[in-house]
Design a protein around this motif. Structure first.
Motif, PDB file in Angstrom:
ATOM      1  N   ASP A 165       0.855  -1.191   0.000  1.00 51.20           N
ATOM      2  CA  ASP A 165       0.000   0.000   0.000  1.00 51.20           C
ATOM      3  C   ASP A 165       0.890   1.239   0.000  1.00 51.20           C
ATOM      4  OD1 ASP A 165      -1.786   2.045   0.363  1.00 51.20           O
ATOM      5  OD2 ASP A 165      -2.817   1.143   2.077  1.00 51.20           O
ATOM      6  N   LEU A 166       0.913   1.951  -1.119  1.00 49.13           N
ATOM      7  CA  LEU A 166       1.734   3.153  -1.257  1.00 49.13           C
ATOM      8  C   LEU A 166       0.865   4.389  -1.437  1.00 49.13           C
ATOM      9  CD1 LEU A 166       4.503   1.774  -3.669  1.00 49.13           C
ATOM     10  CD2 LEU A 166       4.465   1.768  -1.173  1.00 49.13           C
ATOM     11  N   SER A 167      -0.324   4.376  -0.847  1.00 49.85           N
ATOM     12  CA  SER A 167      -1.257   5.479  -1.055  1.00 49.85           C
ATOM     13  C   SER A 167      -1.029   6.641  -0.103  1.00 49.85           C
ATOM     14  CB  SER A 167      -2.698   4.977  -0.893  1.00 49.85           C
ATOM     15  OG  SER A 167      -2.895   4.433   0.407  1.00 49.85           O
ATOM     16  N   GLY A 168      -0.285   6.441   0.977  1.00 52.43           N
ATOM     17  CA  GLY A 168      -0.099   7.493   1.967  1.00 52.43           C
ATOM     18  C   GLY A 168       1.216   8.227   1.821  1.00 52.43           C
ATOM     19  N   SER A 169       1.402   9.230   2.661  1.00 48.83           N
ATOM     20  CA  SER A 169       2.616  10.041   2.600  1.00 48.83           C
ATOM     21  C   SER A 169       3.847   9.260   3.036  1.00 48.83           C
ATOM     22  CB  SER A 169       2.453  11.285   3.483  1.00 48.83           C
ATOM     23  OG  SER A 169       2.193  10.908   4.832  1.00 48.83           O
ATOM     24  N   SER A 170       3.657   8.164   3.787  1.00 44.73           N
ATOM     25  CA  SER A 170       4.802   7.377   4.244  1.00 44.73           C
ATOM     26  C   SER A 170       5.482   6.626   3.107  1.00 44.73           C
ATOM     27  CB  SER A 170       4.351   6.375   5.316  1.00 44.73           C
ATOM     28  OG  SER A 170       3.375   5.485   4.793  1.00 44.73           O
ATOM     29  N   ALA A 171       4.844   6.589   1.930  1.00 44.73           N
ATOM     30  CA  ALA A 171       5.442   5.895   0.784  1.00 44.73           C
ATOM     31  C   ALA A 171       6.648   6.639   0.232  1.00 44.73           C
ATOM     32  CB  ALA A 171       4.403   5.712  -0.319  1.00 44.73           C
ATOM     33  N   PHE A 172       6.730   7.934   0.488  1.00 49.57           N
ATOM     34  CA  PHE A 172       7.817   8.744  -0.053  1.00 49.57           C
ATOM     35  C   PHE A 172       9.021   8.701   0.882  1.00 49.57           C
ATOM     36  CE2 PHE A 172       3.796  10.528  -1.523  1.00 49.57           C
ATOM     37  CZ  PHE A 172       3.991  10.553  -2.892  1.00 49.57           C
ATOM     38  N   PRO A 173      10.228   8.819   0.330  1.00 50.26           N
ATOM     39  CA  PRO A 173      10.562   8.908  -1.095  1.00 50.26           C
ATOM     40  C   PRO A 173      10.688   7.517  -1.715  1.00 50.26           C
ATOM     41  CG  PRO A 173      12.544   9.130   0.195  1.00 50.26           C
ATOM     42  CD  PRO A 173      11.417   8.975   1.190  1.00 50.26           C
ATOM     43  N   PHE A 174      10.668   7.468  -3.038  1.00 48.53           N
ATOM     44  CA  PHE A 174      10.918   6.215  -3.737  1.00 48.53           C
ATOM     45  C   PHE A 174      11.533   6.503  -5.103  1.00 48.53           C
ATOM     46  CE2 PHE A 174       6.342   7.194  -4.398  1.00 48.53           C
ATOM     47  CZ  PHE A 174       6.314   7.336  -5.779  1.00 48.53           C
ATOM     48  N   ILE A 175      12.131   5.468  -5.665  1.00 49.82           N
ATOM     49  CA  ILE A 175      12.731   5.533  -6.997  1.00 49.82           C
ATOM     50  C   ILE A 175      11.766   4.896  -7.991  1.00 49.82           C
ATOM     51  CG2 ILE A 175      14.545   4.544  -8.465  1.00 49.82           C
ATOM     52  CD1 ILE A 175      15.675   6.786  -6.917  1.00 49.82           C
ATOM     53  N   VAL A 176      11.586   5.523  -9.147  1.00 50.46           N
ATOM     54  CA  VAL A 176      10.818   4.925 -10.241  1.00 50.46           C
ATOM     55  C   VAL A 176      11.770   4.670 -11.404  1.00 50.46           C
ATOM     56  CG1 VAL A 176       8.939   5.191 -11.890  1.00 50.46           C
ATOM     57  CG2 VAL A 176       8.692   6.088  -9.579  1.00 50.46           C
ATOM     58  N   ALA A 177      11.892   3.403 -11.787  1.00 53.19           N
ATOM     59  CA  ALA A 177      12.656   3.037 -12.976  1.00 53.19           C
ATOM     60  C   ALA A 177      11.656   2.779 -14.094  1.00 53.19           C
ATOM     61  CB  ALA A 177      13.508   1.801 -12.714  1.00 53.19           C
ATOM     62  N   ASN A 178      11.579   3.696 -15.037  1.00 57.10           N
ATOM     63  CA  ASN A 178      10.623   3.583 -16.137  1.00 57.10           C
ATOM     64  C   ASN A 178      11.303   2.861 -17.297  1.00 57.10           C
ATOM     65  OD1 ASN A 178       8.080   4.075 -17.336  1.00 57.10           O
ATOM     66  ND2 ASN A 178       8.916   5.808 -18.468  1.00 57.10           N
ATOM     67  N   VAL A 179      10.968   1.585 -17.472  1.00 59.32           N
ATOM     68  CA  VAL A 179      11.658   0.726 -18.433  1.00 59.32           C
ATOM     69  C   VAL A 179      10.843   0.655 -19.713  1.00 59.32           C
ATOM     70  CG1 VAL A 179      12.773  -1.505 -18.785  1.00 59.32           C
ATOM     71  CG2 VAL A 179      12.468  -0.620 -16.461  1.00 59.32           C
ATOM     72  N   GLY A 180      11.270   1.413 -20.699  1.00 66.78           N
ATOM     73  CA  GLY A 180      10.670   1.361 -22.023  1.00 66.78           C
ATOM     74  C   GLY A 180      11.724   0.922 -23.017  1.00 66.78           C
ATOM     75  N   SER A 181      11.828   1.613 -24.140  1.00 68.33           N
ATOM     76  CA  SER A 181      12.908   1.318 -25.087  1.00 68.33           C
ATOM     77  C   SER A 181      14.252   1.563 -24.418  1.00 68.33           C
ATOM     78  CB  SER A 181      12.757   2.191 -26.335  1.00 68.33           C
ATOM     79  OG  SER A 181      11.526   1.922 -26.974  1.00 68.33           O
ATOM     80  N   GLY A 182      14.348   2.650 -23.662  1.00 66.40           N
ATOM     81  CA  GLY A 182      15.470   2.923 -22.778  1.00 66.40           C
ATOM     82  C   GLY A 182      14.934   3.023 -21.362  1.00 66.40           C
TER      83      GLY A 182
END
Length: 495
Positions: free
Chosen positions: A255-272
């Motif tokens: 459950d990452l809906s609250g403020s306690s979820a931050f900070p986090f890294i997002v790796a957006n894996v597409g062509s690159g």
């Protein structure tokens, strides 16, 4: 009138207040210059400061009240308001009020489309009704278009978010289909329709959309839309949007809906790959990336094996053994445990097995076993002489070429790409002191049930971070940019 001489200033103390009195030189109509001092007014100055302080207090108090009330309204469901009237539901209604019901993310390989069904007939414009009716009546569109029905998100009161994808190279066919559906629609032909769009194609295809389908693309920042759409769905669907993988491959909800979820890294894996540090809903920045991504995997496998679709490649990879192609620590050091803290099955060189196993002059080739096929009587019959002999995968053929099964090549390429992505993500997480690493992007869409890419990423993040970071995967991994574009307000994406 002022003369050309410079203005002189000097300090003067009056009633305990340090002030500056200006000496200005003026020239009279007769040409005589005289110096006139503008005396300070300490009491008036004090009154002005008091008025300014009072105004500042009012403004500051109002800002605090606005911030608290605004946060209260967006972070929680207000009492007495139906559950379906969540922040995402309200933002969808606002988007519909300004005529927006389409969100598009045009990537280098895949294009993702979000279609909003407001749920009630009076909330649908003619164009919205035409598009929603057409989309919900079909599962497939052309050669590559598909509606991911299992990912549709119900917002309550009949409102639904539909998700579709197609190959970007099929854009001409997509525009022809859009034109055929909208050219006779009331209020669209001639006036056109505006589509909120993100991704590189939002600029590349803007002219084609206008010419071929009378559609105007309103471009939005790609990463801003990614973060905005991701956070909106994490809050709208906290029970099943994010999950981690257990040791047995089972899903474990996060459950990452609250403020306690931050900070986090997002790796957006597409062509690159782009790696984004998200510190709060409105504070984020791109911190790293790598050109080794889904495009690398597809290109290598296509060039080596001739396979032409991601589905075929990933299905083959699931059956392969990467050690038939990759050079491992065990190939170099034997089965000794603990060499530099590395296990024997750790990879020493991607696609390095041909180098270590290469034949030198005088070496004997790997014996070939003729293919046999079973006849109707159960007896083994020799295969046709044109059928090439079967050689053990990971060895040299008699013609001097290294032989590997298609499945092994696919698995080796997949392991190489996912390991590089995981390593870049772990380095960013360690540098910024972040524990959660979220993986988004269409490259992972085939592994939404816990497939090979997710399993490898989960293992790599845990192993290389020493258990300090966790890989988290997302149910609608490829659609956050399109949703963020749809929720855009004005020229910037709503956070």
């Amino acid at each position: 009138r002022p003369c050309a001489q410079p203005v002189a200033r000097r300090k003067k103390k009056t009633a305990g207040i340090a002030s500056r009195s200006a000496w200005c030189f003026w020239e009279s109509p007769g040409g005589n210059a005289s110096a006139v001092q503008a005396p300070p007014q300490p009491l008036e100055a004090m009154e002005a400061w008091q008025q300014l302080a009072t105004a500042g207090t009012v403004v500051l108090g109002g800002a605090i009240a606005w911030a608290v009330l605004g946060w209260r309204c967006t972070a929680f469901d207000p009492p007495g308001v139906p559950r379906e009237w969540t922040p995402l539901r309200m933002r969808v209604i606002q988007a519909g009020a300004r005529g927006a019901f389409l969100g598009l993310d045009i990537g280098g390989t895949l294009s993702k489309l979000i279609v909003i069904d407001p749920g009630t007939a009076d909330a649908r414009s003619p164009a919205c009704k035409r598009v929603v009716d057409f989309v919900t009546a079909h599962q497939r569109f052309g050669l590559t278009g598909k509606r991911d029905e299992h990912l549709a998100l119900e917002l309550g009161d009949g409102a639904v978010i539909h998700l579709l994808r197609f190959h970007t190279r099929r854009m001409p066919g997509a525009l022809a289909l859009a034109r055929s559906q909208l050219e006779t629609c009331e209020g669209v032909k001639g006036a056109g329709l505006t589509v909120d769009c993100t991704g590189g194609g939002s600029r590349k295809f803007a002219g084609a959309f206008a010419r071929e389908a009378s559609l105007t693309l309103r471009a939005h920042d790609e990463l801003e839309c990614l973060v905005g759409g991701l956070i909106a769905l994490l809050r709208a669907s906290p029970d099943d949007e994010a999950f981690a993988l257990g040791s047995g491959g089972e899903r474990m909800g996060r459950d990452l809906s609250g403020s306690s979820a931050f900070p986090f890294i997002v790796a957006n894996v597409g062509s690159g790959v782009s790696i984004v540090l998200v510190e709060s809903p409105d504070r984020w920045r791109r911190v790293s990336g790598t050109p080794i991504g889904g495009g690398t995997f597809f290109g290598l496998v296509n060039l080596i094996t001739g396979l032409t679709s991601f589905s075929e490649m990933l299905s083959a990879a699931a059956k392969g053994d990467h050690t038939a192609v990759n050079l491992t620590v065990g190939d170099i050091y034997g089965d000794s445990e603990g060499v530099y803290g590395l296990r024997p099955d750790h990879i020493a060189a991607n696609f390095g097995k041909p180098l270590a196993a290469r034949r030198m002059p005088g070496d004997r080739a790997e014996p070939a076993t003729s293919r046999r096929e079973c006849g109707s009587d159960g007896a083994a019959a020799e295969a046709d002489s044109a059928t090439p002999p079967r050689v053990r995968s990971g060895s040299f053929h008699s013609d001097g070429r290294f032989h590997a099964r298609t499945e092994d090549v696919c698995r080796a390429a997949l392991v190489m790409v996912t390991d590089q992505v995981a390593q870049a993500a772990v380095m960013s997480a360690k540098h910024h002191g972040v524990r959660r690493v979220l993986f988004a992007g269409s490259f992972l869409r085939h592994g939404s049930s816990g497939g090979v890419p997710q399993e490898r990423l989960s293992w790599a993040i845990d192993a290389w971070s020493g258990g300090e970071a966790e890989a988290i995967f997302l149910k609608r991994e490829g659609y956050y940019g399109a949703l963020g574009a749809l929720l855009a307000s004005g020229d910037t994406c709503a956070s």
